[in-house]
Design an enzyme around this catalytic site. Sequence first.
Site, PDB file in Angstrom:
ATOM      1  N   HIS A  40      36.082  17.282  15.992  1.00 26.95           N
ATOM      2  CA  HIS A  40      35.445  16.309  15.090  1.00 26.95           C
ATOM      3  C   HIS A  40      34.729  15.223  15.903  1.00 26.95           C
ATOM      4  O   HIS A  40      33.607  14.821  15.573  1.00 26.95           O
ATOM      5  CB  HIS A  40      36.497  15.625  14.207  1.00 26.95           C
ATOM      6  N   GLN A 152      30.270  24.785  14.708  1.00 24.35           N
ATOM      7  CA  GLN A 152      30.120  26.242  14.692  1.00 24.35           C
ATOM      8  C   GLN A 152      31.447  26.929  14.421  1.00 24.35           C
ATOM      9  O   GLN A 152      31.496  28.075  13.975  1.00 24.35           O
ATOM     10  CB  GLN A 152      29.543  26.762  16.016  1.00 24.35           C
ATOM     11  N   GLN A 157      30.564  28.483   6.886  1.00 19.69           N
ATOM     12  CA  GLN A 157      30.386  27.248   6.122  1.00 19.69           C
ATOM     13  C   GLN A 157      29.042  26.594   6.463  1.00 19.69           C
ATOM     14  O   GLN A 157      28.298  26.153   5.577  1.00 19.69           O
ATOM     15  CB  GLN A 157      31.537  26.293   6.453  1.00 19.69           C
ATOM     16  N   SER A 190      42.555  21.330  12.806  1.00 19.88           N
ATOM     17  CA  SER A 190      43.624  20.487  12.242  1.00 19.88           C
ATOM     18  C   SER A 190      44.827  21.363  11.908  1.00 19.88           C
ATOM     19  O   SER A 190      45.969  20.907  11.934  1.00 19.88           O
ATOM     20  CB  SER A 190      43.131  19.792  10.974  1.00 19.88           C
TER      21      SER A 190
HETATM   22  P1  AMP Z   1      37.382  19.967   8.797  1.00 28.36           P
HETATM   23  O1  AMP Z   1      37.964  18.598   8.952  1.00 28.36           O
HETATM   24  O2  AMP Z   1      38.250  21.044   9.329  1.00 28.36           O
HETATM   25  O3  AMP Z   1      36.832  20.218   7.423  1.00 28.36           O
HETATM   26  O4  AMP Z   1      36.115  19.995   9.760  1.00 28.36           O
HETATM   27  C1  AMP Z   1      35.106  19.028   9.683  1.00 28.36           C
HETATM   28  C2  AMP Z   1      33.965  19.442  10.569  1.00 28.36           C
HETATM   29  O5  AMP Z   1      34.431  19.564  11.909  1.00 28.36           O
HETATM   30  C3  AMP Z   1      33.387  20.808  10.187  1.00 28.36           C
HETATM   31  O6  AMP Z   1      31.968  20.759  10.330  1.00 28.36           O
HETATM   32  C4  AMP Z   1      34.007  21.730  11.202  1.00 28.36           C
HETATM   33  O7  AMP Z   1      33.227  22.872  11.476  1.00 28.36           O
HETATM   34  C5  AMP Z   1      34.039  20.814  12.413  1.00 28.36           C
HETATM   35  N1  AMP Z   1      35.030  21.300  13.384  1.00 28.36           N
HETATM   36  C6  AMP Z   1      36.318  21.644  13.146  1.00 28.36           C
HETATM   37  N2  AMP Z   1      36.899  22.123  14.272  1.00 28.36           N
HETATM   38  C7  AMP Z   1      35.944  22.071  15.237  1.00 28.36           C
HETATM   39  C8  AMP Z   1      35.919  22.432  16.621  1.00 28.36           C
HETATM   40  N3  AMP Z   1      36.978  22.932  17.242  1.00 28.36           N
HETATM   41  N4  AMP Z   1      34.764  22.255  17.302  1.00 28.36           N
HETATM   42  C9  AMP Z   1      33.655  21.750  16.683  1.00 28.36           C
HETATM   43  N5  AMP Z   1      33.622  21.381  15.393  1.00 28.36           N
HETATM   44  C10 AMP Z   1      34.747  21.548  14.674  1.00 28.36           C
END
Ligand code: AMP
Length: 288
Positions: A40, A152, A157, A190
């Site tokens: 994030h 990515q 998504q 997460s």
């Molecule tokens: P989430 O909180 O899981 O809904 O993720 C929020 C954003 O963070 C989304 O655009 C995810 O694709 C991105 N994200 C989650 N994990 C990673 C990661 N390991 N590397 C890069 N972006 C991430």
Amino acid sequence: MQRPAVVSNLAELRQAVASARAAGKRVGLVPTMGALHEGHLSLVRASQSECSLTVVTIFVNPSQFGPGEDYDRYPRTLDADLDALGTCGGGILVFVPRTEEVYPPGFASWVEVGPVAEPWEGRCRPGHFRGVATIVLKLFNMVGADIAYFGQKDYQQALVIRRMVEDLNVPIEVRVCPTVREPDGLAMSSRNAYLSAEARQQALVLWKSLCLADAMVCEGHRGAAAIRQRLRELIQSNADMRIDYIALADPETLKPVEQVSGRTLAALAVRLGSTRLIDNRFLEPPPS
Ligand code: AMP
């Protein structure tokens, strides 16, 4: 370290964004569900490199979780999240909307995205992308940012959101940033917080299998069925793992490929006990 300002109501958010705009600032948006990690924060930094104001939203969106999924136990760690954002420097505003403000009584409008939302996550998690597309469009409308940043890690998504932005003429640019990994290759998520020490080790098989696919392609293998079979065997050598899908597909349409003849996306989803993990990488056949 200074924690960023937090707003939870829409009127305050709009006022803050309007003053930034009046001062000629570009506004970036990083939508998250919180439990922030380096993945994030990499999106936050990408936004800071282009935008003078970065709005980070933290909202565990109920409508993208199916019945029996982990909505109730999803980690909610606002204090730690604000500390983490405090390490990123200035120009950050955190928007933490209340669920009742996002989905007031009588809420009845949804965004449905077509074919790219159908396979993989769409098939395994019915209604998931309807919830995602709807909340993301709502956040786009609430924040009014110039650029939105996605990872990515959630490749499908990001594709669904790009499709929606194009189809619905949403005035925002979408950037997709690389997946951030732990030193041993596990994609940060997460949901990794759910894993026991033993499961955390087992989870490495996702990245290992994507690397195996890459190695096979570099060695000259082209048949998608044979590559998928090798990955299946590697993952299933782990008795606790259940495969939701292993796919080799066209990166734009997500249609399965039979031969890896150009840039191809390898994507997979695996359940490890009650934890569901996803990952992906591009496969690039070397020029012959
Ligand atoms: P989430 O909180 O899981 O809904 O993720 C929020 C954003 O963070 C989304 O655009 C995810 O694709 C991105 N994200 C989650 N994990 C990673 C990661 N390991 N590397 C890069 N972006 C991430």
